[in-house]
Design a protein around this motif. Structure first.
Motif, PDB file in Angstrom:
ATOM      1  N   ARG A  64       9.562 -33.054 -20.514  1.00 32.24           N
ATOM      2  CA  ARG A  64       9.222 -31.639 -20.720  1.00 32.24           C
ATOM      3  C   ARG A  64       9.361 -31.257 -22.196  1.00 32.24           C
ATOM      4  O   ARG A  64       8.566 -30.462 -22.712  1.00 32.24           O
ATOM      5  N   MET A  65      10.352 -31.782 -22.869  1.00 31.88           N
ATOM      6  CA  MET A  65      10.534 -31.461 -24.279  1.00 31.88           C
ATOM      7  C   MET A  65       9.401 -32.023 -25.131  1.00 31.88           C
ATOM      8  O   MET A  65       9.074 -31.475 -26.181  1.00 31.88           O
ATOM      9  N   ALA A  66       8.798 -33.127 -24.686  1.00 34.11           N
ATOM     10  CA  ALA A  66       7.694 -33.731 -25.433  1.00 34.11           C
ATOM     11  C   ALA A  66       6.451 -32.860 -25.400  1.00 34.11           C
ATOM     12  O   ALA A  66       5.601 -32.945 -26.285  1.00 34.11           O
ATOM     13  N   ARG A  67       6.319 -32.043 -24.353  1.00 36.39           N
ATOM     14  CA  ARG A  67       5.180 -31.124 -24.205  1.00 36.39           C
ATOM     15  C   ARG A  67       3.846 -31.847 -24.339  1.00 36.39           C
ATOM     16  O   ARG A  67       2.931 -31.374 -25.006  1.00 36.39           O
ATOM     17  N   ILE A  82      23.687 -21.273 -27.157  1.00 36.89           N
ATOM     18  CA  ILE A  82      23.071 -22.493 -27.706  1.00 36.89           C
ATOM     19  C   ILE A  82      21.550 -22.470 -27.594  1.00 36.89           C
ATOM     20  O   ILE A  82      20.867 -23.130 -28.383  1.00 36.89           O
ATOM     21  N   THR A  83      21.009 -21.695 -26.661  1.00 33.91           N
ATOM     22  CA  THR A  83      19.544 -21.603 -26.569  1.00 33.91           C
ATOM     23  C   THR A  83      18.988 -20.553 -27.528  1.00 33.91           C
ATOM     24  O   THR A  83      17.974 -20.786 -28.191  1.00 33.91           O
ATOM     25  N   ASP A  84      19.657 -19.409 -27.643  1.00 35.21           N
ATOM     26  CA  ASP A  84      19.183 -18.372 -28.565  1.00 35.21           C
ATOM     27  C   ASP A  84      19.227 -18.840 -30.014  1.00 35.21           C
ATOM     28  O   ASP A  84      18.372 -18.473 -30.827  1.00 35.21           O
ATOM     29  N   SER A  85      20.218 -19.664 -30.348  1.00 39.25           N
ATOM     30  CA  SER A  85      20.369 -20.134 -31.726  1.00 39.25           C
ATOM     31  C   SER A  85      19.595 -21.425 -31.995  1.00 39.25           C
ATOM     32  O   SER A  85      19.701 -21.992 -33.082  1.00 39.25           O
ATOM     33  N   ASP A  86      18.827 -21.885 -30.996  1.00 40.40           N
ATOM     34  CA  ASP A  86      18.028 -23.105 -31.140  1.00 40.40           C
ATOM     35  C   ASP A  86      18.866 -24.300 -31.569  1.00 40.40           C
ATOM     36  O   ASP A  86      18.434 -25.154 -32.361  1.00 40.40           O
ATOM     37  N   ARG A 127      13.818 -20.483 -24.088  1.00 37.26           N
ATOM     38  CA  ARG A 127      12.641 -21.177 -24.613  1.00 37.26           C
ATOM     39  C   ARG A 127      12.671 -22.642 -24.237  1.00 37.26           C
ATOM     40  O   ARG A 127      11.635 -23.274 -23.992  1.00 37.26           O
ATOM     41  N   GLN A 128      13.859 -23.210 -24.182  1.00 38.06           N
ATOM     42  CA  GLN A 128      14.011 -24.634 -23.936  1.00 38.06           C
ATOM     43  C   GLN A 128      13.959 -24.945 -22.435  1.00 38.06           C
ATOM     44  O   GLN A 128      14.420 -24.147 -21.619  1.00 38.06           O
ATOM     45  N   PRO A 129      13.449 -26.118 -22.080  1.00 36.55           N
ATOM     46  CA  PRO A 129      13.459 -26.535 -20.673  1.00 36.55           C
ATOM     47  C   PRO A 129      14.850 -27.012 -20.263  1.00 36.55           C
ATOM     48  O   PRO A 129      15.713 -27.272 -21.113  1.00 36.55           O
ATOM     49  N   GLY A 130      15.063 -27.107 -18.957  1.00 33.28           N
ATOM     50  CA  GLY A 130      16.350 -27.572 -18.455  1.00 33.28           C
ATOM     51  C   GLY A 130      16.188 -28.430 -17.220  1.00 33.28           C
ATOM     52  O   GLY A 130      15.121 -28.462 -16.596  1.00 33.28           O
ATOM     53  N   ALA A 131      17.252 -29.132 -16.877  1.00 35.10           N
ATOM     54  CA  ALA A 131      17.302 -29.936 -15.652  1.00 35.10           C
ATOM     55  C   ALA A 131      18.703 -29.808 -15.074  1.00 35.10           C
ATOM     56  O   ALA A 131      19.677 -29.631 -15.809  1.00 35.10           O
ATOM     57  N   LEU A 132      18.802 -29.921 -13.753  1.00 34.23           N
ATOM     58  CA  LEU A 132      20.063 -29.741 -13.055  1.00 34.23           C
ATOM     59  C   LEU A 132      20.435 -31.009 -12.303  1.00 34.23           C
ATOM     60  O   LEU A 132      19.574 -31.666 -11.711  1.00 34.23           O
ATOM     61  N   VAL A 133      21.727 -31.336 -12.327  1.00 31.74           N
ATOM     62  CA  VAL A 133      22.273 -32.344 -11.419  1.00 31.74           C
ATOM     63  C   VAL A 133      23.141 -31.576 -10.433  1.00 31.74           C
ATOM     64  O   VAL A 133      24.257 -31.172 -10.749  1.00 31.74           O
TER      65      VAL A 133
END
Length: 334
Positions: free
Chosen positions: A308-311, A110-114, A138-144
């Motif tokens: 983070r996605m807003a950059r 899901i990250t490689d295919s954007d 490329r995409q940021p992430g967060a963990l619970v």
């Protein structure tokens, strides 16, 4: 179907002006933007997701990786899914929930295919194989949930060690000297569920500090093994005056087990659980409990990811955030 041309005609502007206003690619006057916004609302226009993705390189989708494991208690995990979905929707994002068993492969796909703009991971293990893929994405992430190596990650979790100390202190102040602790099943530890030993180790240490006897046992996750195991644990410690249950399946079954044994709470046995208020309502649990706060944790993860996605603005260093525990007294300890 309402089109961008309909919006343009209603607002008295060109199609390209509507497109720029929706994408944010060019500066549009406040008066024109307000007219376009009113037309969008009045007509019920929804921008095409594919076109928006091409124009802005954003999908407005958050990937949520979660596993509903057969040997665990599904309602426990669902407590986290709904608040994450709600918080994402409030921020303008949809959720792509990925549940396949091969987590690293799913995350890579899901990250490689954007397909997504960012990722949230649940079921986080101590040595989680998905983290290497996430750090390279490329995409940021967060963990619970807390892994061993948190470098470069936004992590949110309950402070399980502080929770355990709070529970043991509470029982010590009430005069209890022999207590049972029921933890999640052994297979959760084998998968790297660090929250199990973070709570268990801190409880054992605190009980030792107070000179209390803490009889620690591992529980089960599915019936009929859950009830059978509860009966066995209680039989093994007849002198215990309190039980602490850090296991959702076991605490959900406790009322029926105690009723079958003729045990009254708190007259015969004090009970403390570790679960959320919503979980307690779902299973009609009347016990004093540490609030696990899945809503606050899920929403915090989404909010950090959206930032983070807003950059925008100055870069913020990734951080590990522990939610401080609270103990809600519902009269089940004496």
């Amino acid at each position: 179907m309402v089109t961008i041309g309909d919006v343009a005609r209603a607002a008295g502007v060109s199609r390209s002006t509507v497109s720029y206003a929706l994408s944010g690619k060019r500066t549009i006057s406040a008066e024109t933007r307000d007219r376009i916004a009113k037309a969008v609302t009045d007509l019920g226009f929804t921008p095409n997701a594919g076109a928006r993705a091409l124009a802005t390189s954003q999908t407005m989708v958050i990937g949520l990786l979660v596993q509903f494991l057969r040997d665990e208690f599904p309602p426990a995990m669902m407590q986290y899914v709904l608040p994450i979905s709600d918080a994402a929707r409030e921020a303008g994002y949809d959720i792509l929930m990925v549940t396949e068993e091969d987590g690293p492969r799913a995350l890579q796909r899901i990250t490689d295919s954007d397909m997504v703009d960012g990722v949230i991971l649940l079921n986080v293990g101590h040595e989680d194989p998905r983290l290497e893929v996430l750090r390279a994405a490329r995409q940021p992430g967060a963990l619970v949930g807390l892994p061993r190596d948190t470098e470069g990650l936004d992590v949110f979790d309950l402070d399980f060690a502080a929770s355990a100390r709070m529970v043991i202190d509470h029982l010590h102040e009430l005069g209890h000297r022999e207590v049972i602790l029921v933890s999640p099943p052994v297979h959760v530890i084998a998968r790297g569920g660090a929250y199990v030993w973070r709570f268990r180790d801190a409880a054992l240490e605190r009980a030792g500090h107070w000179g209390m006897v803490l009889r620690a046992a591992y529980g089960e996750a599915q019936q009929p093994a859950v009830s059978d195991r509860l009966h066995a644990i209680l039989d093994e410690s007849p002198a215990a005056t309190a039980v602490v249950i850090h296991n959702d399946a076991m605490i959900a079954a406790l009322p029926s087990v105690l009723a079958a044994r003729g045990v009254q709470v708190p007259r015969d046995l004090s009970v403390v659980g570790v679960y959320s208020e919503e979980f307690g309502r779902l299973f009609s649990l009347p016990y004093t409990a540490v609030e696990t706060s899945p809503d606050a944790l899920g929403r915090s993860a989404v909010q950090a990811l959206v930032r983070r996605m807003a950059r925008s603005g100055e870069p913020v260093a990734p951080a590990v955030t522990f939610l401080a525990p609270t103990l809600t007294d519902r009269g089940s300890t004496a």
